[in-house]
Design a protein around this motif. Structure first.
Motif, PDB file in Angstrom:
ATOM      1  N   LYS A 156     -23.117 -15.510  17.916  1.00  0.00           N
ATOM      2  CA  LYS A 156     -21.861 -15.633  17.287  1.00  0.00           C
ATOM      3  C   LYS A 156     -21.499 -16.903  17.568  1.00  0.00           C
ATOM      4  CE  LYS A 156     -18.485 -13.505  14.963  1.00  0.00           C
ATOM      5  NZ  LYS A 156     -18.181 -12.456  14.813  1.00  0.00           N
ATOM      6  N   LYS A 157     -21.527 -17.541  18.586  1.00  0.00           N
ATOM      7  CA  LYS A 157     -21.351 -18.945  18.911  1.00  0.00           C
ATOM      8  C   LYS A 157     -21.769 -20.049  18.178  1.00  0.00           C
ATOM      9  CE  LYS A 157     -19.846 -18.505  23.697  1.00  0.00           C
ATOM     10  NZ  LYS A 157     -19.731 -18.905  25.304  1.00  0.00           N
ATOM     11  N   LEU A 158     -23.229 -19.738  17.935  1.00  0.00           N
ATOM     12  CA  LEU A 158     -24.061 -20.710  17.134  1.00  0.00           C
ATOM     13  C   LEU A 158     -23.628 -20.644  15.507  1.00  0.00           C
ATOM     14  CD1 LEU A 158     -26.252 -22.598  16.918  1.00  0.00           C
ATOM     15  CD2 LEU A 158     -27.951 -20.735  16.567  1.00  0.00           C
ATOM     16  N   ILE A 159     -23.256 -19.438  15.144  1.00  0.00           N
ATOM     17  CA  ILE A 159     -22.662 -19.095  13.753  1.00  0.00           C
ATOM     18  C   ILE A 159     -21.277 -20.171  13.615  1.00  0.00           C
ATOM     19  CG2 ILE A 159     -22.013 -17.494  12.128  1.00  0.00           C
ATOM     20  CD1 ILE A 159     -23.877 -15.688  13.031  1.00  0.00           C
ATOM     21  N   LEU A 160     -20.565 -19.942  14.771  1.00  0.00           N
ATOM     22  CA  LEU A 160     -19.272 -20.507  14.538  1.00  0.00           C
ATOM     23  C   LEU A 160     -19.513 -22.012  14.602  1.00  0.00           C
ATOM     24  CD1 LEU A 160     -16.688 -18.983  17.169  1.00  0.00           C
ATOM     25  CD2 LEU A 160     -16.772 -18.998  14.779  1.00  0.00           C
ATOM     26  N   LEU A 161     -20.412 -22.630  15.486  1.00  0.00           N
ATOM     27  CA  LEU A 161     -20.909 -23.758  15.512  1.00  0.00           C
ATOM     28  C   LEU A 161     -21.366 -24.450  14.091  1.00  0.00           C
ATOM     29  CD1 LEU A 161     -21.679 -26.645  16.830  1.00  0.00           C
ATOM     30  CD2 LEU A 161     -23.740 -25.344  17.477  1.00  0.00           C
ATOM     31  N   ILE A 162     -21.924 -23.719  13.495  1.00  0.00           N
ATOM     32  CA  ILE A 162     -22.689 -24.081  12.250  1.00  0.00           C
ATOM     33  C   ILE A 162     -21.439 -24.136  11.474  1.00  0.00           C
ATOM     34  CG2 ILE A 162     -24.126 -23.145  10.261  1.00  0.00           C
ATOM     35  CD1 ILE A 162     -25.850 -22.397  12.430  1.00  0.00           C
ATOM     36  N   SER A 163     -20.636 -23.191  11.166  1.00  0.00           N
ATOM     37  CA  SER A 163     -19.525 -23.284  10.251  1.00  0.00           C
ATOM     38  C   SER A 163     -18.405 -24.415  10.443  1.00  0.00           C
ATOM     39  CB  SER A 163     -18.703 -21.943  10.223  1.00  0.00           C
ATOM     40  OG  SER A 163     -18.001 -21.917  11.454  1.00  0.00           O
ATOM     41  N   LEU A 164     -18.424 -24.765  11.890  1.00  0.00           N
ATOM     42  CA  LEU A 164     -17.348 -25.759  12.174  1.00  0.00           C
ATOM     43  C   LEU A 164     -17.608 -27.180  12.035  1.00  0.00           C
ATOM     44  CD1 LEU A 164     -15.609 -23.975  15.284  1.00  0.00           C
ATOM     45  CD2 LEU A 164     -14.804 -24.359  12.955  1.00  0.00           C
ATOM     46  N   MET A 165     -19.239 -27.415  12.170  1.00  0.00           N
ATOM     47  CA  MET A 165     -19.741 -28.801  12.379  1.00  0.00           C
ATOM     48  C   MET A 165     -19.517 -29.862  11.324  1.00  0.00           C
ATOM     49  SD  MET A 165     -23.463 -27.899  12.763  1.00  0.00           S
ATOM     50  CE  MET A 165     -24.583 -27.414  11.144  1.00  0.00           C
ATOM     51  N   ASN A 166     -19.390 -29.326  10.149  1.00  0.00           N
ATOM     52  CA  ASN A 166     -19.510 -30.069   8.991  1.00  0.00           C
ATOM     53  C   ASN A 166     -18.056 -30.566   8.359  1.00  0.00           C
ATOM     54  OD1 ASN A 166     -22.185 -30.461   8.174  1.00  0.00           O
ATOM     55  ND2 ASN A 166     -22.173 -28.174   8.158  1.00  0.00           N
ATOM     56  N   ASN A 167     -16.989 -30.384   9.329  1.00  0.00           N
ATOM     57  CA  ASN A 167     -15.792 -30.790   8.999  1.00  0.00           C
ATOM     58  C   ASN A 167     -15.346 -30.271   7.513  1.00  0.00           C
ATOM     59  OD1 ASN A 167     -14.014 -32.440  10.315  1.00  0.00           O
ATOM     60  ND2 ASN A 167     -15.579 -34.129  10.098  1.00  0.00           N
ATOM     61  N   GLY A 212     -16.519 -23.877   4.822  1.00  0.00           N
ATOM     62  CA  GLY A 212     -17.556 -23.361   5.966  1.00  0.00           C
ATOM     63  C   GLY A 212     -16.977 -21.848   5.983  1.00  0.00           C
ATOM     64  N   ILE A 213     -18.210 -20.879   6.476  1.00  0.00           N
ATOM     65  CA  ILE A 213     -17.845 -19.448   6.160  1.00  0.00           C
ATOM     66  C   ILE A 213     -18.543 -18.768   7.413  1.00  0.00           C
ATOM     67  CG2 ILE A 213     -19.690 -19.218   4.471  1.00  0.00           C
ATOM     68  CD1 ILE A 213     -18.004 -16.739   3.742  1.00  0.00           C
ATOM     69  N   VAL A 214     -18.066 -17.791   8.158  1.00  0.00           N
ATOM     70  CA  VAL A 214     -18.639 -17.037   9.010  1.00  0.00           C
ATOM     71  C   VAL A 214     -18.592 -15.587   8.614  1.00  0.00           C
ATOM     72  CG1 VAL A 214     -18.582 -15.949  11.419  1.00  0.00           C
ATOM     73  CG2 VAL A 214     -18.133 -18.592  10.930  1.00  0.00           C
ATOM     74  N   LEU A 215     -19.587 -14.948   8.700  1.00  0.00           N
ATOM     75  CA  LEU A 215     -19.728 -13.654   8.076  1.00  0.00           C
ATOM     76  C   LEU A 215     -20.416 -12.543   9.047  1.00  0.00           C
ATOM     77  CD1 LEU A 215     -20.867 -13.686   4.254  1.00  0.00           C
ATOM     78  CD2 LEU A 215     -18.493 -13.211   5.106  1.00  0.00           C
ATOM     79  N   ASP A 216     -20.014 -11.382   9.148  1.00  0.00           N
ATOM     80  CA  ASP A 216     -20.474 -10.693  10.355  1.00  0.00           C
ATOM     81  C   ASP A 216     -21.920 -10.476  10.180  1.00  0.00           C
ATOM     82  OD1 ASP A 216     -19.142  -9.913  12.582  1.00  0.00           O
ATOM     83  OD2 ASP A 216     -18.944  -8.043  12.021  1.00  0.00           O
ATOM     84  N   ASP A 217     -22.569 -10.451   9.065  1.00  0.00           N
ATOM     85  CA  ASP A 217     -24.001 -10.128   8.756  1.00  0.00           C
ATOM     86  C   ASP A 217     -24.607 -11.579   8.499  1.00  0.00           C
ATOM     87  OD1 ASP A 217     -22.780 -10.501   6.292  1.00  0.00           O
ATOM     88  OD2 ASP A 217     -23.458  -8.863   5.335  1.00  0.00           O
ATOM     89  N   MET A 218     -24.218 -12.617   8.979  1.00  0.00           N
ATOM     90  CA  MET A 218     -24.690 -14.060   8.654  1.00  0.00           C
ATOM     91  C   MET A 218     -26.384 -13.840   9.462  1.00  0.00           C
ATOM     92  SD  MET A 218     -22.643 -17.000   8.283  1.00  0.00           S
ATOM     93  CE  MET A 218     -22.188 -17.337   6.986  1.00  0.00           C
TER      94      MET A 218
END
Ligand SMILES: Nc1ncnc2c1ncn2[C@@H]1O[C@H](COP(=O)(O)OP(=O)(O)OP(=O)(O)O)[C@@H](O)[C@H]1O
Length: 288
Positions: A136-147, A77-83
């Motif tokens: 940013k929270k939605l991006i975090l959610l997307i990165s975290l939700m797939n285990n 899972g990845i979170v980038l600033d320019d996502m």
């Protein structure tokens, strides 16, 4: 699970950004990737996840080449600033869309996470109407939700309010306990100090230093402002501790916490007053 980077070299045209010696990351650890602006932290994360592929060398998950087997990235899972999210669609659409790309999407888990992040009530609104923090929270959610077993976060705290940062830090430490591998970049020293097990300092395309922050006997840089600089200097000299003096009665020296405690007791016994004490991990000096 291991993530190994082998002789990775990458340039943006004539601008050589990465030229790394082999390095391996292990599960159950949080790694801080730090460095001055523009040294290549984001570029490094992009090469790990096939966002950039025209590099030489290899990135391997458990010995398998990621460029040749992009499916391996299902466990990353990845979170980038320019996502970029799909701004004209709702948060829920984005969640389902990115979840669907992975094939192991658990909507119930994702919604529970949305509740923890406090964006569940906004999931039916278009992302275009979200604030920076909600985005940013939605991006975090997307990165975290797939285990994901490997998580990569580029400046994850930027744009988040304090309670969310605190929640997220605790969440990350929980993920580490579960055995995930986490790579994180942040310009905020405190974030790295409270989270990372190891810190790698990137400079001129290379990891120039690696610090083990969990080492019990590590030394720190102490800066002390005192009413009696000459008495403190004499104390340090007697103890064989090197120091430098700065304006306004500040003294800087590098010692372990144990030695500091001893020094402090001696200073108190001699009526030396410490007005201000600043303690920093050694990596901080390298990224100023
Ligand atoms: N798309 C691009 N095209 C050309 N050069 C780029 C591109 N993206 C980044 N660079 C350059 O590559 C270098 C590394 O940039 P990168 O964003 O990886 O650094 P960083 O360490 O993440 O920086 P920061 O701490 O400021 O976020 C910089 O010199 C930057 O100007």
């Amino acid at each position: 699970m291991t993530l190994a980077v082998k002789n990775l070299k990458f340039s943006y045209r004539a601008n050589s950004v990465l030229d790394l010696a082999p390095v391996t990351f292990e599960q159950g650890k949080i790694y801080g990737i730090v460095g001055k602006n523009g040294v290549g932290k984001t570029t490094f994360f992009k090469t790990l996840t096939n966002i950039i592929t025209n590099y030489s060398g290899s990135v391997e998950i458990d010995g398998n080449n990621v460029k040749e087997n992009p499916k391996l990235l299902a466990s990353v899972g990845i979170v980038l600033d320019d996502m970029e999210l799909y701004k004209n669609y709702t948060g829920l659409f984005n969640m389902r869309y990115f979840g669907g790309l992975r094939g192991n999407f658990d909507e119930e888990r994702a919604l529970a996470l949305a509740q923890e992040l406090n964006i569940h009530e906004s999931l039916n609104e278009k992302v275009a109407s979200y604030s920076l923090g909600m985005n940013k929270k939605l991006i975090l959610l997307i990165s975290l939700m797939n285990n994901a077993k490997i998580l990569i976060f580029d400046e994850p705290f930027r744009g988040l309010d304090k309670p969310t940062v605190e929640w997220f830090k605790k969440y990350l430490l929980g993920l580490k306990q579960e055995g995930r591998m986490i790579l994180i970049s942040s310009h905020v020293q405190e974030d790295i100090e409270t989270l990372a097990d190891e810190v790698l300092v990137l400079e001129n395309g290379k990891f120039i230093e690696k610090f083990d922050l969990k080492e019990t006997n590590q030394s720190y840089i102490y800066r002390v402002q005192t009413d009696s600089p000459s008495k403190l200097a004499a104390l340090l000299e007697t103890a064989g501790i090197k120091f430098t003096s700065q304006a306004e009665n500040w003294l800087t020296f590098e010692i372990t916490e144990e030695v500091y405690r001893h020094l402090f007791k001696q200073a108190v016994a001699q009526d030396i007053e410490f007005y201000q004490i600043k303690k920093e991990s050694k990596f901080v000096e390298l990224i100023k």
